[in-house]
Design an enzyme around this catalytic site. Sequence first.
Site, PDB file in Angstrom:
ATOM      1  CG  ASP A   1     139.587 122.317  40.924  1.00  0.00           C
ATOM      2  OD1 ASP A   1     139.363 123.531  40.909  1.00  0.00           O
ATOM      3  OD2 ASP A   1     139.800 121.657  39.890  1.00  0.00           O
TER       4      ASP A   1
ATOM      5  CD  GLU B   1     135.428 115.975  30.922  1.00  0.00           C
ATOM      6  OE1 GLU B   1     135.084 115.906  32.113  1.00  0.00           O
ATOM      7  OE2 GLU B   1     134.859 115.366  30.016  1.00  0.00           O
ATOM      8  CD1 TRP B   2     137.725 120.353  36.483  1.00  0.00           C
ATOM      9  CD2 TRP B   2     135.714 121.014  35.752  1.00  0.00           C
ATOM     10  NE1 TRP B   2     137.807 121.689  36.187  1.00  0.00           N
ATOM     11  CE2 TRP B   2     136.588 122.119  35.739  1.00  0.00           C
ATOM     12  CE3 TRP B   2     134.390 121.194  35.343  1.00  0.00           C
ATOM     13  CZ2 TRP B   2     136.182 123.378  35.317  1.00  0.00           C
ATOM     14  CZ3 TRP B   2     133.985 122.449  34.932  1.00  0.00           C
ATOM     15  CH2 TRP B   2     134.876 123.528  34.917  1.00  0.00           C
ATOM     16  N   GLY B   3     136.188 115.303  34.734  1.00  0.00           N
ATOM     17  CA  GLY B   3     135.565 113.993  34.735  1.00  0.00           C
ATOM     18  C   GLY B   3     134.077 113.986  34.475  1.00  0.00           C
TER      19      GLY B   3
ATOM     20  CG  ASP C   1     140.152 124.740  33.946  1.00  0.00           C
ATOM     21  OD1 ASP C   1     139.354 123.801  34.122  1.00  0.00           O
ATOM     22  OD2 ASP C   1     140.690 125.339  34.888  1.00  0.00           O
TER      23      ASP C   1
END
Length: 517
Positions: free
Chosen positions: A212, A190-192, A154
């Site tokens: 998320d 890394e959520w883009g 994460d």
Amino acid sequence: MRRAAVVTAVIALAATLATTSPAEALENGLARTPPMGWNTWNTFECSINETLVKQTTDLMVSSGLRDRGYTYVNLDDCWMTWSRDGSGNLVADPAKFPSGLKALGDYIHARGMKFGIYEDAGTMTCQGYPGSLGHEQADATLFANWGVDYLKYDNCHNDSSTQQDYVRRYSAMRDALQATGRPITYSICEWGYFDPATWAADVGNLWRTTGDITNNWGSIDGIYRQNVGLDAAAKPGAWNDPDMLEVGDGMDFQEDRAHFTLWAAMAAPLIAGADLRSASVATFSTYLNPDVIAIDQDPLGKQARRIATGDGQDVLAKPLQDGAVAVVLFNENSTTKTISTTAAAAGLPAAGSYRLSNLWSKELTTSDGTISANVPSHSTVVYRVSPGSGTSIGTTQPIQGASSARCMNIEDSVADIRDCDGGSHQAWTFTSAGELKADGRCLDAKGGTSASGTQLIPWTCHGGANQKFELEADGSITQAGLCVDVTGGDKPAGNVNGTPLELWTCNDDANQNWQLR
């Protein structure tokens, strides 16, 4: 957004991206098709323990999920204690995992499954537990000693402000994992933020492209739109990751099926997030569909390309290794829409005719090149399309219900559902005259009329309108605008052996959804 909210320092997305070249590209031979499995976070968050994980592992075996490819059992955040031990090592929470994670990994492996774990590339995880920044090699070695097969890594509590920083942090764990000598699939989360589709294939096996996911249609649809245009980056061993599946976690039946279909078409990891121990038969009918799974797991490794979009209607085309193309018709609207494309637009060669295999209803049809269907609200219709021909008209086979996994059955003067047994009373034929026949009799709307609530019975075939049925592209079976319905089957207790069939107003629920077997 849970994870993004706790990041201590992430600059605006509009910032100019720095560039870097990682020291060594990732070539670990893993994830040649998108990973499949289960993760603890979506339903349980920090309320996890050894018993939950073992029960779910056993259920994945007994339900057939493992044998369909769902092999990873992955712990998410909150598995550890609040601080490292005196030697600087991470420690599994003894209250949650009294046997320890090595023993848990052994339990999972003994059942033919793989063991996944979670950590963070910052100083702390998103829930405040120790992160791996500065401890990469020690933590990777510990994971390898525990028998870990998958790491979700994460992005919380980091001080990074450039793409270069992101690549550096994620590459450090990549190199540490490789140094252990154990094959560990590496999932970057890394959520883009810094366009991982442009660089992460050199670092990880999969990379999150979005924030998320949550268990509502707005989240599913929004994440789909962020991920669908990244098809050029996907390949064997390197996958766009639009986050875990919310199938069975509170959305309606059609939304669950659309979610699953879209993720499969986008060659996304299929990581379940529901509490499988309480999942419905309809939920398992979605997770276990072998033909849709095969689209996701196709070894050619192509992500579907969007070939048409507009007015909330999308068409996707995914080339497959055998030369066929998976074509998805997707309706984002709140009402049913007719969506159409052609085999040529999907990239298929010119042919006199095309074989269309509906991957949910299992109906076969022949087309001159037109691909069209009425698609319910928030739903999809997906075909495997190839040159050739085929038809389900005139073939004899059982018809299985999604809400019960039982088969349409005739028992004396009653049409009902029963455990599938292969008998003649469950061998149905759609005739060219529009009849639905079994054991020499036709399915019939009792009383000679079609009205909501009318019981369905077997009757001598006479060609009347009340004996005409059609298998629709969405998996419903209709007569006069009404659907064949398992009476009370929208409730868990309404799908037992002997539950009668009736006509009812079409509502897109699982108890009105059927497939040829």
